[in-house]
Scaffold this motif. Structure first.
Motif, PDB file in Angstrom:
ATOM      1  N   ALA A 172      15.073   0.345   2.787  1.00  0.00           N
ATOM      2  CA  ALA A 172      14.021  -0.162   1.796  1.00  0.00           C
ATOM      3  C   ALA A 172      14.895  -0.788   0.626  1.00  0.00           C
ATOM      4  CB  ALA A 172      13.290   1.099   1.206  1.00  0.00           C
TER       5      ALA A 172
ATOM      6  N   LYS B 121      13.434  -5.125   1.423  1.00  0.00           N
ATOM      7  CA  LYS B 121      12.081  -4.677   1.110  1.00  0.00           C
ATOM      8  C   LYS B 121      10.813  -5.549   1.878  1.00  0.00           C
ATOM      9  CE  LYS B 121       9.426  -3.193  -2.881  1.00  0.00           C
ATOM     10  NZ  LYS B 121       9.325  -2.687  -4.352  1.00  0.00           N
TER      11      LYS B 121
ATOM     12  N   GLN C 111       7.959  -3.954   4.601  1.00  0.00           N
ATOM     13  CA  GLN C 111       6.730  -4.316   4.359  1.00  0.00           C
ATOM     14  C   GLN C 111       6.347  -4.879   5.463  1.00  0.00           C
ATOM     15  OE1 GLN C 111       5.698  -7.544   1.728  1.00  0.00           O
ATOM     16  NE2 GLN C 111       4.026  -6.556   1.056  1.00  0.00           N
TER      17      GLN C 111
ATOM     18  N   HIS D  29       5.864  -1.772   8.289  1.00  0.00           N
ATOM     19  CA  HIS D  29       4.713  -0.890   7.988  1.00  0.00           C
ATOM     20  C   HIS D  29       3.621  -1.625   8.551  1.00  0.00           C
ATOM     21  CE1 HIS D  29       6.324   2.658   5.695  1.00  0.00           C
ATOM     22  NE2 HIS D  29       7.073   1.800   5.171  1.00  0.00           N
TER      23      HIS D  29
ATOM     24  N   HIS E 141      -1.770   5.137   6.080  1.00  0.00           N
ATOM     25  CA  HIS E 141      -0.485   5.294   5.300  1.00  0.00           C
ATOM     26  C   HIS E 141       0.197   4.086   5.463  1.00  0.00           C
ATOM     27  CE1 HIS E 141       2.973   7.256   4.318  1.00  0.00           C
ATOM     28  NE2 HIS E 141       3.577   6.878   5.201  1.00  0.00           N
ATOM     29  N   HIS E 142       0.148   3.397   6.391  1.00  0.00           N
ATOM     30  CA  HIS E 142       1.215   2.583   6.777  1.00  0.00           C
ATOM     31  C   HIS E 142       0.630   1.139   5.918  1.00  0.00           C
ATOM     32  CE1 HIS E 142       4.379   4.408   8.977  1.00  0.00           C
ATOM     33  NE2 HIS E 142       3.644   4.875   9.544  1.00  0.00           N
TER      34      HIS E 142
ATOM     35  N   ILE F  55      -1.031   1.106   3.330  1.00  0.00           N
ATOM     36  CA  ILE F  55      -0.981   1.431   1.982  1.00  0.00           C
ATOM     37  C   ILE F  55       0.864   1.029   1.376  1.00  0.00           C
ATOM     38  CG2 ILE F  55      -0.534   3.147   0.113  1.00  0.00           C
ATOM     39  CD1 ILE F  55      -3.369   4.183   1.272  1.00  0.00           C
ATOM     40  N   GLU F  56       1.647   1.702   2.450  1.00  0.00           N
ATOM     41  CA  GLU F  56       3.164   1.581   2.205  1.00  0.00           C
ATOM     42  C   GLU F  56       3.391   0.345   2.216  1.00  0.00           C
ATOM     43  OE1 GLU F  56       5.751   3.605   1.440  1.00  0.00           O
ATOM     44  OE2 GLU F  56       3.932   4.996   0.918  1.00  0.00           O
ATOM     45  N   SER F  57       2.805  -0.867   3.193  1.00  0.00           N
ATOM     46  CA  SER F  57       3.180  -2.198   3.219  1.00  0.00           C
ATOM     47  C   SER F  57       2.574  -3.004   2.146  1.00  0.00           C
ATOM     48  CB  SER F  57       2.439  -2.714   4.401  1.00  0.00           C
ATOM     49  OG  SER F  57       1.155  -2.835   4.299  1.00  0.00           O
TER      50      SER F  57
ATOM     51  N   TRP G  55      -3.213  -2.040   0.748  1.00  0.00           N
ATOM     52  CA  TRP G  55      -3.957  -1.122   0.955  1.00  0.00           C
ATOM     53  C   TRP G  55      -5.619  -1.626   1.457  1.00  0.00           C
ATOM     54  CZ3 TRP G  55      -8.240  -1.890  -2.226  1.00  0.00           C
ATOM     55  CH2 TRP G  55      -7.985  -2.875  -3.073  1.00  0.00           C
TER      56      TRP G  55
ATOM     57  N   ASN H 117      -6.103   3.306  -4.881  1.00  0.00           N
ATOM     58  CA  ASN H 117      -5.217   2.288  -4.967  1.00  0.00           C
ATOM     59  C   ASN H 117      -5.844   0.851  -5.807  1.00  0.00           C
ATOM     60  OD1 ASN H 117      -3.010   2.942  -2.835  1.00  0.00           O
ATOM     61  ND2 ASN H 117      -4.953   3.407  -1.962  1.00  0.00           N
TER      62      ASN H 117
END
Length: 146
Positions: free
Chosen positions: A2, A6, A10, A13, A31-32, A34-36, A39, A62
């Motif tokens: 990360a 970054k 992204q 994810h 989840h992924h 949102i992590e990327s 959302w 979000n």
């Protein structure tokens, strides 16, 4: 990884999220997404499956209130007016409900809910009501609401 790349993280994810969505593993895909940083892709995934409560949950976590309202307004066609209003109440989206009722020109109900639950929305309802009265050429009443 990360801290070094970054943008690559992204993309990873996002790729994982798409694979999980294709496999029907929506909660893990969410989840992924949102992590990327996407959302809204999770919302779109749930929308396509008509999983409205999950859509709202992702939005509430979000998105801004304004974004949540705008996204939720699209669902009225699929849900029908009564079911949509009930969903907004159940999910405690009072501001969205007030705005939606005012857009439907159901001002009495919008005022009632705003007075009970969201006093900060009362001026917004007055403004929409004033524009409505102005369109009806009821200028004196409109002026009282501006």
């Amino acid at each position: 990884m990360a801290q070094y790349s970054k943008d690559k993280l992204q993309k990873v994810h996002l790729d994982i999220a798409k694979q999980l969505e294709d496999q029907g593993k929506y909660d893990k895909a969410e989840h992924h997404y949102i992590e990327s940083g996407y959302w809204n892709y999770a919302v779109e995934m749930y929308e396509s499956k008509k999983m409205w409560e999950e859509c709202i949950r992702v939005c509430k976590t979000n998105a801004t209130d304004r974004e949540t309202v705008e996204i939720a307004k699209k669902w009225n066609k699929d849900l029908g007016e009564e079911q949509f209003i009930e969903m907004l109440k159940r999910m405690n989206l009072t501001d969205a409900l007030i705005e939606y009722l005012a857009d439907l020109k159901q001002f009495n109900e919008a005022f009632e809910i705003a007075k009970k639950n969201s006093k900060h929305k009362i001026p917004d309802v007055h403004l929409k009501y004033a524009f409505h009265l102005e369109d009806q050429k009821k200028y004196r009443e409109a002026e009282e609401n501006f």
